[in-house]
Design a protein around this motif. Structure first.
Motif, PDB file in Angstrom:
ATOM      1  N   ARG A 113       0.832  -1.214   0.000  1.00 44.23           N
ATOM      2  CA  ARG A 113       0.000   0.000   0.000  1.00 44.23           C
ATOM      3  C   ARG A 113       0.861   1.257   0.000  1.00 44.23           C
ATOM      4  O   ARG A 113       0.542   2.237  -0.673  1.00 44.23           O
ATOM      5  N   ALA A 114       1.947   1.227   0.765  1.00 46.02           N
ATOM      6  CA  ALA A 114       2.833   2.392   0.797  1.00 46.02           C
ATOM      7  C   ALA A 114       3.495   2.591  -0.566  1.00 46.02           C
ATOM      8  O   ALA A 114       3.601   3.719  -1.048  1.00 46.02           O
ATOM      9  N   THR A 115       3.930   1.505  -1.191  1.00 44.25           N
ATOM     10  CA  THR A 115       4.535   1.602  -2.520  1.00 44.25           C
ATOM     11  C   THR A 115       3.545   2.217  -3.505  1.00 44.25           C
ATOM     12  O   THR A 115       3.884   3.143  -4.253  1.00 44.25           O
ATOM     13  N   LYS A 116       2.319   1.733  -3.494  1.00 42.49           N
ATOM     14  CA  LYS A 116       1.291   2.262  -4.396  1.00 42.49           C
ATOM     15  C   LYS A 116       1.047   3.745  -4.120  1.00 42.49           C
ATOM     16  O   LYS A 116       0.976   4.553  -5.042  1.00 42.49           O
ATOM     17  N   PHE A 117       0.928   4.109  -2.862  1.00 39.50           N
ATOM     18  CA  PHE A 117       0.681   5.498  -2.507  1.00 39.50           C
ATOM     19  C   PHE A 117       1.793   6.403  -3.037  1.00 39.50           C
ATOM     20  O   PHE A 117       1.531   7.433  -3.659  1.00 39.50           O
ATOM     21  N   PHE A 118       3.043   6.029  -2.774  1.00 38.11           N
ATOM     22  CA  PHE A 118       4.150   6.888  -3.202  1.00 38.11           C
ATOM     23  C   PHE A 118       4.233   6.971  -4.722  1.00 38.11           C
ATOM     24  O   PHE A 118       4.447   8.040  -5.280  1.00 38.11           O
TER      25      PHE A 118
END
Length: 131
Positions: A113-118
């Protein structure tokens, strides 16, 4: 000889500090502790996307940034600590006590999720160590 005084600890226990003290924010109060944290973190770590450090892809990271809800390795945890707790608050997934609030951030987050957000917001994510 006269009795030697007990040495004073370097920092008082968080529970004895006023709520506005920076040190009081470091350790969760007993009423805020998440007793199920070790079990929850173990389940979260077992997810495929969390089995590698968010920053450098080292396998089986045992540290986490509660602010971002990501798992990181020991080396990257040191780099995160250098950034300051106002940016990234690092805890050991195995040794530290976790507050309910920080555990909820980890449940809501995850490395994928963090990868997608960034990536969705123009930032780089994963695969690059912090310098």
């Amino acid at each position: 000889p006269p009795p030697r005084p007990n040495p004073t600890p370097l920092s008082p226990p968080a529970s004895s500090l006023p709520p506005s003290s920076p040190l009081s924010a470091m350790a969760p109060s007993p009423s805020d502790l998440a007793p199920d944290a070790p079990d929850v973190l173990r389940v979260l770590q077992s997810r495929r996307d969390n089995k590698m450090c968010f920053d450098c892809a080292t396998r089986n990271p045992t540290w986490a940034s509660a602010n971002f809800g990501i798992f990181i390795c020991l080396d990257c945890s040191g780099r995160h600590r250098q950034l300051g707790t106002h940016i990234t608050f690092v805890r050991s997934a195995l040794m530290d006590k976790w507050s309910r609030k920080d555990l909820e951030k980890m449940r809501a987050g995850g490395n994928a999720r963090a990868t997608k957000f960034f990536r969705d917001n123009g930032g780089a994510a994963g695969g690059g160590k912090l310098e």
